[in-house]
Write an enzyme that holds these catalytic residues in place. Structure first.
Site, PDB file in Angstrom:
ATOM      1  N   ASP A 219      -8.168  -3.665 -14.207  1.00  0.00           N
ATOM      2  CA  ASP A 219      -7.847  -4.738 -12.938  1.00  0.00           C
ATOM      3  C   ASP A 219      -9.536  -5.608 -13.648  1.00  0.00           C
ATOM      4  OD1 ASP A 219      -5.213  -4.899 -12.599  1.00  0.00           O
ATOM      5  OD2 ASP A 219      -5.114  -4.679 -10.325  1.00  0.00           O
TER       6      ASP A 219
ATOM      7  N   ASP B  11       2.226   3.584  -3.406  1.00  0.00           N
ATOM      8  CA  ASP B  11       2.924   4.712  -3.986  1.00  0.00           C
ATOM      9  C   ASP B  11       3.683   5.478  -3.292  1.00  0.00           C
ATOM     10  OD1 ASP B  11       0.640   5.578  -2.742  1.00  0.00           O
ATOM     11  OD2 ASP B  11      -0.873   6.205  -3.419  1.00  0.00           O
TER      12      ASP B  11
END
Ligand code: NAG
Ligand code: NAG
Length: 743
Positions: free
Chosen positions: A144, A454
């Site tokens: 990223d 998550d």
């Protein structure tokens, strides 16, 4: 577990031992808690002979109600522990060669300064070396930061892998992360190795050291050297790069079996596919952090390898067991139960733990007890790393009883197009605009908009009817690096608890979402975590109010001769012994338990409090909380103190101010009380009524010992900074004085 006929299950489930005793104890505890409620309700008007501390009693009652709920939810996590065992030989007998499915492995990294590229490629190499047909493994690195150094490291790793993979195979190397493997060799003597092994080892070690030096040199330079850049056309992709937040998609297939020149290891065997991805970033598009990265990976991989099973690991969690893929397939491929499993979660384990685990890093109770308990209700939480997913479930497919995966068809999907075309086609899938007007982040892939993407994703998947499963073998499947300073941990827990609180108020709230699909027990498991942040208020009540009233010698708890004393004593002693035993049974030490308790207190009074405050701010649209990554590198000094289990403060932070203030405040209250106790004539009798308050305050002082050290006794760089010392003294003193004067 034998099914009719010849079929044997690929895994079996057993129940935790001692469940009956635990339930009886639990119920007795509940009765005692009810008595405490009665006591409060009947005494809320306060004592006749003292001023009426009505509000104090009410606050304590509120806290007790809150603790009761929190305790109830934690019981759900202990009610029905289950343990899983699998049978790899059966898997192998049944599926080897013909129809073992492909596996896609996602490694996510976000910042080369915090997550050094050499660590990242060690993780990548460790998962490339799984004992599994290499043509069925594809490893994707999502970067990223779009760092050319990370890419360069991966490029180097793809060359090194050609030597490393055959080496692992030949000598059955464990663990398969080169750095971790070489580390283990320090301990045992390399002289006992077979000469052939020793020779190869020396060669491979040299290759590794050379590679490491090149990568670290590049990192020091702050960029990939010009010669290398100009010699490799792959770096031309960085021409469009203007910043971490503004660049095109960079996608490179480094290894692929269709690549005629570059797909075999030194022994001539095919290698796993290896792909580098930095998705497109533009300042005007929100990138959704790790969830966004994962979703880009899901799409890109579907175009390149499209495996039905996806493993997702953080870049610091290397594989410590080359059999893990096979372990997990025993669950997914079981004919009887496998088809309903959406994901199999491993515990998050760490290698850098000290004996007594000063910061409670091991997450001993969550990973050894609570996740097993959630598994008992059909669904451990997805904790963002070390998790094997079923692609269909992650992509938003609903589970209905009829779902079956045909593992054989999985392997038919062959890619004929040339690699360059494949790269170009896949790039489009990782663009900023791809997700516009789609269900990605809403109903597909990882869900957006939550700090714990998550957990909310796991819950969303379960509410589509899927089950999940927890696999916690003795030998850990993955090992990572634990945070090593107090601040890192507090910040990390602030983010987690804040995210959990967001879930409580989101569309996926366990309070009401998916009625009839998610059972009550599992909801309670989720609520236990969702409520973390809110427990800061009762913890604060309990660490402030009783001590304050000590100053005025006003009792808030029953005296020792009263029958009401019994439930309090039972709950305190019972719960302490229970927690201690639980900790010891699952491999902790007594000191470790004490440290864990301290961390619970510290998280409660700082991380959780700030998480609450931030959530309230956000509710009114006031602040945007940055997603803080916790640092993984550190200097010599800090690591020395970590190994010696000396608490690391060092920085000036509001987290520490509040902890130090509370610690000092309780110290002042205790000292003032002890002074009165010694000098007053009627002391002992008066204090017979205050025994619980004195004990509570004494406990708080005792457990805060590392803070007093950090405030007054230590000289090293890890002590509390002077500004915190001054602030906390002023705050604690004025709280005591103001209370003495005005209340
Ligand atoms: C990691 O793997 C090694 C074998 O390579 C094993 O001896 C060790 O116990 C494992 N570590 C943990 C924490 O399970
Ligand atoms: C960051 C850190 O502390 N790394 C250490 C973890 O533990 C290994 C072996 O125990 C050390 O070699 C690392 O330096």
């Amino acid at each position: 577990m034998k099914k009719s006929g010849e079929y044997f299950s690929l895994f079996e489930t057993s129940r935790g031992r001692g469940w009956f005793i635990h339930r009886v104890f639990s119920i007795s505890m509940f009765v005692a808690i009810c008595f405490i409620w009665f006591f409060r309700l009947s005494h809320i008007k306060g004592h006749q002979q003292y001023q009426n501390p009505y509000w104090a009693c009410l606050a304590l009652f509120g806290a007790e109600i809150w603790f009761t709920f929190s305790w109830l939810f934690s019981q759900a996590l202990r009610w029905n522990l289950v343990f899983r065992k699998n049978f790899k030989t059966r898997l192998s007998q049944r599926y080897e060669e013909k129809s073992l499915p492909k596996v896609d492995i996602f490694v996510c990294t976000a910042d080369p300064d915090i997550e050094p590229p050499i660590m990242v490629i060690n993780t990548v190499l460790s998962v490339m070396s799984y004992d599994y047909p290499p043509d069925k493994i594809s490893v994707y690195l999502s970067d990223d930061a779009a760092s050319d150094i990370t890419f360069y490291a991966l490029l180097e790793a793809s060359t090194f892998a050609k030597h490393w993979l055959p080496f692992c195979k030949k000598f059955k190397v464990e663990p398969t992360s080169p750095a971790a493997y070489f580390n283990t060799l320090h301990h045992s003597t390399t002289s006992s190795l077979h000469p052939n092994h020793a020779k190869h080892l020396e060669l491979i070690k040299k290759l590794y050291e050379d590679m490491k030096r090149r990568i670290e040199d590049a990192a020091k330079l702050g960029g990939v050297p010009k010669e290398i850049r100009s010699n490799n056309h792959r770096f031309s992709e960085w021409d469009s790069y203007s910043s971490r937040r503004d660049h095109d998609t960079i996608l490179q297939i480094l290894l692929h079996k269709n690549d005629k020149h570059n797909s075999k290891d030194v022994d001539g065997f095919v290698m796993p596919t290896l792909v580098y991805l930095a998705r497109e970033k533009r300042p005007q598009y929100h990138h959704n952090f790790k969830a966004g990265a994962m979703n880009a990976l899901i799409r890109v991989s579907s175009n390149i390898s499209n495996a039905k099973v996806i493993l997702n690991v953080d870049c610091d969690m290397y594989s410590n067991n080359s059999q893990s893929v096979r372990d997990i397939l025993c669950f997914f491929m079981d004919d009887e139960r496998g088809h309903e499993i959406a994901y199999v979660q491993y515990p998050q384990s760490f290698e850098n733990l000290t004996k007594n685990d000063l910061y409670g890093n091991a997450l001993l109770i969550p990973s050894e007890v609570e996740l097993h308990g959630a598994d008992g209700y059909g669904g451990p939480l997805y904790i963002g790393t070390c998790c094997f997913h079923r692609r269909d479930a992650l992509c938003g497919k609903k589970y209905d009883g009829g779902y079956r995966n045909d593992w054989k068809s999985d392997n038919d999907h062959a890619i004929e197009s040339n690699l360059h075309e494949l790269e170009e086609k896949s790039k489009a899938l990782a663009s900023c605009t791809y997700e516009e007007n789609t269900q990605w982040g809403k109903k597909m892939g990882l869900r957006y908009g939550c700090l714990v993407e998550d957990v909310i994703t796991g819950f969303a998947v379960q509410s589509e009817g899927w089950k999940s499963l927890y696999y916690n073998p003795m030998r850990k499947g993955f090992l990572g690096v634990a945070p090593t300073t107090l601040l890192q941990i507090l910040v990390q827990h602030k983010r987690w608890s804040e995210g959990h609180l967001q879930i409580l108020f989101s569309n996926y709230s366990p309070l009401w979402h998916a009625p009839g699909i998610i059972n009550m027990g599992l909801r309670m498991c989720y609520l236990h975590c969702n409520m973390w942040a809110t427990t800061s208020l009762p913890i604060l009540c309990y660490s402030i109010i009783p001590s304050l009233y000590l100053l005025k010698a006003i009792p808030l708890f029953p005296k020792i001769s009263s029958p009401w004393f019994i439930p309090f004593a039972y709950v305190i002693v019972g719960e302490s012994i229970y927690c201690l035993l639980e900790f010891l049974i699952f491999g902790g030490t007594i000191k470790g338990w004490w440290n864990d308790l301290r961390m619970w207190l510290y998280k409660g009074t700082s991380s959780y409090l700030f998480a609450c405050i931030d959530n309230i701010f956000k509710f009114f649209g006031l602040s945007d909380s940055p997603f803080t990554i916790t640092t993984k590198i550190m200097d010599e000094d800090i690591s020395q103190r970590y190994e010696n289990e000396v608490m690391e403060f060092g920085a000036s932070s509001p987290f520490f101010t509040i902890l130090a203030t509370l610690a000092l405040f309780n110290l002042l209250c205790l000292l003032s009380t002890l002074k009165d106790l010694v000098f007053s004539e009627d002391g002992v009798r008066a204090y017979e009524e205050m025994v619980l308050q004195i004990l509570l305050c004494g406990f708080l002082v005792f457990i805060n010992f590392p803070i007093y050290q950090g405030l007054f006794l230590r000289k090293d760089k890890g002590k509390l900074p002077t500004s915190v010392v001054i602030k906390s003294i002023v705050l604690a003193l004025s709280a005591c004085i103001l209370f003495k004067i005005f209340i």
